[in-house]
Write a protein that holds these residues in place. Structure first.
Motif, mmCIF file in Angstrom:
data_model
loop_
_atom_site.group_PDB
_atom_site.id
_atom_site.type_symbol
_atom_site.label_atom_id
_atom_site.label_comp_id
_atom_site.label_asym_id
_atom_site.label_seq_id
_atom_site.Cartn_x
_atom_site.Cartn_y
_atom_site.Cartn_z
ATOM 1 N N TRP A 186 0.849 -1.184 0.000
ATOM 2 C CA TRP A 186 0.000 0.000 0.000
ATOM 3 C C TRP A 186 0.888 1.238 0.000
ATOM 4 C CZ3 TRP A 186 -5.404 -0.296 0.026
ATOM 5 C CH2 TRP A 186 -5.914 -1.598 0.152
ATOM 6 N N LEU A 187 0.610 2.132 -0.939
ATOM 7 C CA LEU A 187 1.404 3.353 -1.092
ATOM 8 C C LEU A 187 0.664 4.541 -0.490
ATOM 9 C CD1 LEU A 187 3.766 5.026 -2.358
ATOM 10 C CD2 LEU A 187 2.312 5.225 -4.405
ATOM 11 N N ARG A 188 1.342 5.277 0.385
ATOM 12 C CA ARG A 188 0.845 6.575 0.855
ATOM 13 C C ARG A 188 1.732 7.638 0.213
ATOM 14 N NH1 ARG A 188 -2.506 8.181 5.082
ATOM 15 N NH2 ARG A 188 -2.222 10.311 5.874
ATOM 16 N N GLN A 189 1.146 8.444 -0.639
ATOM 17 C CA GLN A 189 1.863 9.486 -1.346
ATOM 18 C C GLN A 189 1.196 10.819 -1.064
ATOM 19 O OE1 GLN A 189 0.121 7.785 -5.278
ATOM 20 N NE2 GLN A 189 0.670 9.909 -5.768
ATOM 21 N N TYR A 190 1.806 11.891 -1.575
ATOM 22 C CA TYR A 190 1.298 13.235 -1.292
ATOM 23 C C TYR A 190 1.222 14.050 -2.574
ATOM 24 C CZ TYR A 190 2.124 11.904 3.510
ATOM 25 O OH TYR A 190 2.083 11.258 4.703
ATOM 26 N N HIS A 191 0.262 14.954 -2.607
ATOM 27 C CA HIS A 191 0.141 15.871 -3.732
ATOM 28 C C HIS A 191 -0.226 17.237 -3.174
ATOM 29 C CE1 HIS A 191 -4.316 16.296 -3.807
ATOM 30 N NE2 HIS A 191 -4.259 15.152 -3.163
ATOM 31 N N GLY A 192 -0.321 18.231 -4.042
ATOM 32 C CA GLY A 192 -0.699 19.547 -3.554
ATOM 33 C C GLY A 192 -0.497 20.624 -4.589
ATOM 34 N N ASP A 193 -0.483 21.845 -4.113
ATOM 35 C CA ASP A 193 -0.286 23.035 -4.932
ATOM 36 C C ASP A 193 -0.007 24.162 -3.937
ATOM 37 O OD1 ASP A 193 -0.211 24.907 -6.979
ATOM 38 O OD2 ASP A 193 -2.033 24.197 -7.927
ATOM 39 N N TRP A 194 0.095 25.386 -4.446
ATOM 40 C CA TRP A 194 0.303 26.495 -3.526
ATOM 41 C C TRP A 194 -0.843 26.535 -2.507
ATOM 42 C CZ3 TRP A 194 -2.535 30.930 -2.349
ATOM 43 C CH2 TRP A 194 -1.869 31.855 -1.537
ATOM 44 N N ALA A 195 -0.482 26.641 -1.238
ATOM 45 C CA ALA A 195 -1.419 26.716 -0.108
ATOM 46 C C ALA A 195 -2.185 25.411 0.123
ATOM 47 C CB ALA A 195 -2.398 27.880 -0.267
ATOM 48 N N VAL A 227 8.616 12.489 -0.785
ATOM 49 C CA VAL A 227 8.480 11.587 0.358
ATOM 50 C C VAL A 227 7.305 10.643 0.129
ATOM 51 C CG1 VAL A 227 9.524 13.174 2.024
ATOM 52 C CG2 VAL A 227 7.069 13.291 1.597
ATOM 53 N N PHE A 228 7.420 9.435 0.654
ATOM 54 C CA PHE A 228 6.342 8.453 0.486
ATOM 55 C C PHE A 228 6.471 7.377 1.554
ATOM 56 C CE2 PHE A 228 9.945 6.806 -1.832
ATOM 57 C CZ PHE A 228 9.907 5.432 -1.635
ATOM 58 N N MET A 229 5.418 6.584 1.703
ATOM 59 C CA MET A 229 5.416 5.413 2.578
ATOM 60 C C MET A 229 4.911 4.214 1.782
ATOM 61 S SD MET A 229 3.357 6.811 5.918
ATOM 62 C CE MET A 229 3.472 8.511 6.465
ATOM 63 N N VAL A 230 5.476 3.064 2.065
ATOM 64 C CA VAL A 230 4.960 1.810 1.525
ATOM 65 C C VAL A 230 4.673 0.874 2.693
ATOM 66 C CG1 VAL A 230 5.433 -0.242 0.147
ATOM 67 C CG2 VAL A 230 6.136 1.999 -0.691
ATOM 68 N N SER A 231 3.410 0.486 2.852
ATOM 69 C CA SER A 231 3.028 -0.483 3.881
ATOM 70 C C SER A 231 3.052 -1.885 3.278
ATOM 71 C CB SER A 231 1.635 -0.183 4.425
ATOM 72 O OG SER A 231 1.596 1.079 5.047
ATOM 73 N N LEU A 232 3.564 -2.830 4.036
ATOM 74 C CA LEU A 232 3.647 -4.213 3.580
ATOM 75 C C LEU A 232 2.522 -5.036 4.197
ATOM 76 C CD1 LEU A 232 6.530 -2.961 3.136
ATOM 77 C CD2 LEU A 232 7.425 -5.292 3.424
ATOM 78 N N ASN A 233 1.840 -5.800 3.375
ATOM 79 C CA ASN A 233 0.772 -6.729 3.753
ATOM 80 C C ASN A 233 -0.571 -6.048 4.000
ATOM 81 O OD1 ASN A 233 2.513 -9.052 3.670
ATOM 82 N ND2 ASN A 233 3.356 -8.351 5.634
ATOM 83 N N LYS A 234 -0.576 -4.943 4.726
ATOM 84 C CA LYS A 234 -1.808 -4.202 4.980
ATOM 85 C C LYS A 234 -1.435 -2.758 5.276
ATOM 86 C CE LYS A 234 -1.819 -5.299 9.920
ATOM 87 N NZ LYS A 234 -2.586 -5.888 11.055
ATOM 88 N N PRO A 235 -2.365 -1.823 5.113
ATOM 89 C CA PRO A 235 -2.037 -0.428 5.424
ATOM 90 C C PRO A 235 -1.619 -0.280 6.883
ATOM 91 C CG PRO A 235 -4.080 -0.548 4.182
ATOM 92 C CD PRO A 235 -3.735 -1.955 4.557
ATOM 93 N N ALA A 236 -0.460 0.295 7.098
ATOM 94 C CA ALA A 236 0.025 0.502 8.462
ATOM 95 C C ALA A 236 -0.817 1.573 9.146
ATOM 96 C CB ALA A 236 1.486 0.916 8.443
ATOM 97 N N THR A 237 -1.029 1.406 10.443
ATOM 98 C CA THR A 237 -1.661 2.437 11.260
ATOM 99 C C THR A 237 -0.568 3.172 12.016
ATOM 100 O OG1 THR A 237 -1.951 0.980 13.166
ATOM 101 C CG2 THR A 237 -3.709 0.997 11.498
ATOM 102 N N GLU A 238 -0.969 4.041 12.904
ATOM 103 C CA GLU A 238 0.017 4.805 13.658
ATOM 104 C C GLU A 238 0.933 3.892 14.476
ATOM 105 O OE1 GLU A 238 1.869 8.350 14.398
ATOM 106 O OE2 GLU A 238 0.135 8.042 13.097
ATOM 107 N N ASP A 239 0.397 2.799 15.004
ATOM 108 C CA ASP A 239 1.172 1.976 15.930
ATOM 109 C C ASP A 239 1.289 0.511 15.518
ATOM 110 O OD1 ASP A 239 1.510 4.128 17.914
ATOM 111 O OD2 ASP A 239 -0.662 3.940 18.113
ATOM 112 N N GLU A 240 0.746 0.136 14.380
ATOM 113 C CA GLU A 240 0.791 -1.261 13.963
ATOM 114 C C GLU A 240 1.116 -1.349 12.475
ATOM 115 O OE1 GLU A 240 -3.011 -2.881 14.901
ATOM 116 O OE2 GLU A 240 -2.544 -3.196 17.015
ATOM 117 N N GLY A 241 1.778 -2.450 12.123
ATOM 118 C CA GLY A 241 2.045 -2.722 10.723
ATOM 119 C C GLY A 241 3.477 -2.421 10.330
ATOM 120 N N THR A 242 3.887 -3.042 9.216
ATOM 121 C CA THR A 242 5.225 -2.837 8.672
ATOM 122 C C THR A 242 5.158 -1.756 7.605
ATOM 123 O OG1 THR A 242 5.799 -5.156 9.065
ATOM 124 C CG2 THR A 242 7.138 -3.953 7.471
ATOM 125 N N VAL A 243 6.015 -0.749 7.739
ATOM 126 C CA VAL A 243 5.973 0.376 6.808
ATOM 127 C C VAL A 243 7.385 0.866 6.522
ATOM 128 C CG1 VAL A 243 5.627 2.068 8.673
ATOM 129 C CG2 VAL A 243 4.926 2.630 6.327
#
Length: 735
Positions: A186-195, A227-243
């Motif tokens: 599972w990929l957590r990525q970011y996007h945006g623009d000014w502000a 910057v990005f995150m990749v969770s392995l097996n299932k989406p990681a939470t704040e305190d559980e999962g491999t990321v």
């Protein structure tokens, strides 16, 4: 065999035979370990270097040799699908890290293991180097793995060189590769623009390639941060999962490829974006790629972020363990409309407010084309005589008389077409000679690939310090992106995007050599240039021009996964509809500043701000250097909550905010704390009370760490108490 190689030199034949001899030797296993993580490299029967394991460290190191044999996946076909540094033109069928065109026009490359060396830099830092070479061409790559044991952070980069008879063109030149095995990703990525920086998206990675990239030239992340995150097996939470967290340390065009292959394994390749940038490498020249950093956690996103924040403070961020200056900025108070009289009044306000420094923003320079708006003057860095008849020196002296420091805004990489600099040096400007100019914020970019421009940019900042030795702070802005990319200095335009960033680093290195400790804010129309290569030269960054405190709660939450609080500049402004207390409380979750008209504050608001600054000065070491625990996410709750806790687990600060304006929204349930000592007893006391209000928190009660982590506390957040800051302190047994 020799007949087929008759066109090669004797040296090349010896090298080939040497490599062939190695191919029949026992496979070499090279563990790259930190305290909790291991990345294991292993040669195969063809002497290629592959990644066979990324996961928790094993106690018995010899068992790393058994990892690969435990997988019974579909046919791999190539023997290099898990290459440590993938190439093209030989056997690889997947996305490469490196693609070349040799001097003879051939596009193939087969890197084979030659040797490796591991050394300890100190008790915590180690460096592994692995040499790879093509058996046919005199072409070499050295891979670097720099590990930080306690923080579980690894930096990877490469050096590329050759000794062929002619130049070689690097078509793609990534810094590093990773190869991960899991049931899914599972990929957590970011996007945006000014502000609208740091907007998160999370999705399951499907087969094929997902590319995160930027082609802006001057700034990495107006639309897409590195910057990005990749969770392995299932989406990681704040305190559980491999990321796994990853990021490229590069302040220009980047590219990160995430490829899920036919075996359901994930290949991550990160580096400079090769878009419009084939690099011609001369014989003997070394091309060094920027570092790709990664950290792996088996206990969720929170643990990964604390590791990365600790690493940043200890090793990467300039003066990461040091202090920071609170400040008052004039921008939203005056914009371009100011003069010496106005600024001297603001300097008195700075003293009255109680902050450390006054920051003069845009608009102080240029005479022929005065900087009275953003359409003129950029590039002409002399004081505007109409606004500042006595120059910057007079303001620095006035600041000293008011017992505050003085800082100033610059944007030295940029130029307005309406400027003396543009008239004198049109050849210094990035623009196509035969195309119509196209502007970003009415400005163009100076060509930092040109050493003359580098010297000009350096002198712009150096002259400010030379004329004003007591100048105490620089806000370095970078608003424009690159349109119509072209350098009149460079013969090879394909090198432009790379050499622009290298030129920027050259300037910053030179400045830091002369001014190693001066605080500098990294700004780029907001958070458009935030990466750890740039932050080696800056003490802090500006997350966004959007200072609405409600928006900032969400942005600062996401930024904090990758950057520590001490690096985040947060200002109290007039953006948003929240009261001054709410705005100030949000800004305290980092490096506090103000951008308001102090003289227009009513008596209670001013009193609150003055007392809040005193409170902040007492608790800022915990916020800046403590471990951050995200307690309640603003994205899915009516109340957001964040804890900063010192290393000893004896003192902390908890920020609680109402982020939902629905009827009766508030803290209905207790919020569970994290990271405490379960055996110790703690006291909660409310801070930053607005004048005339009484806290509903009973500070006489004490709770065990076990209770606060199991049951929790209720900060009593509601419409009338939308922002609550609590101090957490251990109560000694004999008190």
């Amino acid at each position: 065999m020799l007949k087929k190689l008759s066109g090669l030199s004797g040296i090349a034949i010896i090298a080939i035979l040497s490599l062939q001899t190695n191919a029949f030797a026992q496979n070499i296993v090279i563990p790259v370990e930190t305290q909790h993580n291991a990345l294991v490299l292993q040669t195969n029967k063809s002497n290629n270097l592959n990644i066979v394991y990324v996961g928790p460290t094993l106690t018995d190191k010899k068992e790393y040799e058994e990892v690969a044999a435990q997988y019974r996946q579909t046919d791999e076909y190539t023997g290099v699908s898990n290459a440590a540094y993938a190439t093209t033109g030989s056997r690889s069928l997947f996305e490469p890290a490196l693609t070349v065109t040799h001097a003879d026009g051939n596009n193939s490359l087969d890197l084979q293991y030659v040797r490796h060396e591991a050394k300890k830099i100190d008790d915590n830092v180690s460096l592994l180097t692995v040499d790879l070479k093509d058996p046919i061409y005199n072409f070499e790559v050295r891979l670097f793995y720099k590990t930080y044991f306690k923080e579980d952070v690894t930096e990877q980069w490469s050096e590329i060189k050759h000794a062929e008879k002619g130049s070689v063109v690097l078509q793609k030149f990534a810094s590093a590769g990773l190869y991960l095995k899991a049931d899914n990703f599972w990929l957590r990525q970011y996007h945006g623009d000014w502000a609208k920086e740091m907007q998160p998206e999370e999705s399951k990675l499907t087969h094929g390639i997902k590319t995160l990239d930027s082609k802006l030239g001057t700034r990495a992340d107006l639309f897409q941060p590195p910057v990005f995150m990749v969770s392995l097996n299932k989406p990681a939470t704040e305190d559980e999962g491999t990321v796994l967290y990853g990021s490229l340390e590069w302040s220009g065009n980047f590219r990160i490829d995430l490829e899920l292959d036919n075996q359901d394994n994930l290949r991550v390749i990160a580096g400079i974006n090769n878009h419009a940038s084939p690099y011609t490498l001369q014989p003997g020249e070394v091309f060094t790629t920027p570092a790709f950093l990664s950290v792996l956690s088996f206990h969720g996103k929170g643990e990964a972020s604390r590791k990365l924040q600790s690493w940043a403070r200890n090793y990467k961020l300039l003066d990461g363990k040091g202090s920071r200056l609170t400040l008052l900025n004039n921008w939203e108070a005056t914009y371009f409309d100011f003069n010496e009289t106005k600024l001297k009044a603001l300097l008195k306000d700075t003293k009255a407010l109680g902050v450390d420094l006054f920051l003069l923003d845009d608009g102080w320079f240029a005479n022929k084309y005065p900087r009275n708006n953003d359409g003129a003057g950029l590039g002409d860095w002399q004081e505007n005589k109409a606004k500042l008849p006595n120059g910057i020196a007079s303001l620095v002296s006035e600041a000293q008389a008011n017992d505050v420091k003085f800082g100033i805004w610059v944007e030295p990489e940029m130029v307005n077409p309406k400027s003396e600099l543009y008239e004198k040096h049109p050849d210094w400007v990035v623009k196509q000679p035969n195309r119509q100019e196209y502007y970003f914020r009415n400005q163009l970019v100076l060509d930092l690939s040109n050493p003359q421009v580098q010297e000009f940019v350096y002198n712009t900042v150096d002259n400010l310090f030379t004329k004003n030795p007591r100048l105490a702070y620089i806000k370095w802005d970078c608003n424009a992106v690159i349109y119509n990319a072209y350098s009149s200095h460079l013969k090879n335009q394909s090198h432009f995007y790379i050499q622009y960033v290298q030129g920027l680093y050259s300037v910053l290195q030179k400045l830091r050599k002369k001014y190693p400790t001066v605080p500098m804010m990294l700004c780029s129309g907001g958070g458009g240039r935030v990466d750890y290569a740039a932050l080696q030269y800056f003490t802090e960054f500006w997350p966004s021009d959007n200072t609405d405190p409600l928006e900032r709660i969400f942005m600062q939450w996401e930024y904090s996964y990758f950057y520590p609080a001490v690096s985040s500049s947060n200002h109290v402004t007039d953006w948003g509809k929240q009261p001054i207390k709410y705005r100030t409380d949000v800004a305290m979750m980092g490096k506090l500043g103000f951008d308001i008209v102090v003289s227009k504050l009513d008596a209670k608001d001013l009193q609150f701000c003055q007392e809040a600054i005193k409170t902040y000065n007492n608790i800022k070491p915990i916020i800046w250097q403590g471990n951050q625990y995200r307690l309640q996410d603003p994205a899915g709750n009516a109340v957001a909550a964040v804890l900063y806790l010192n290393e000893e687990k004896t003192s902390g600060v908890i920020f609680n905010y109402l982020v939902n304006n629905r009827y009766a929204a508030g803290s209905e349930r207790p919020i569970r704390l994290k990271g405490l000592d379960p055996q110790k007893r703690y006291q909660l006391k409310e801070l930053n009370l607005y004048p005339g209000t009484i806290s509903s928190i009973n500070s006489n009660k004490t709770y065990t760490g076990e209770f606060l982590m199991t049951v929790g506390y209720n900060p009593d957040v509601k419409a009338g108490r939308a922002s609550v800051v609590l101090a957490l302190n251990v109560i000694m047994e004999n008190s």
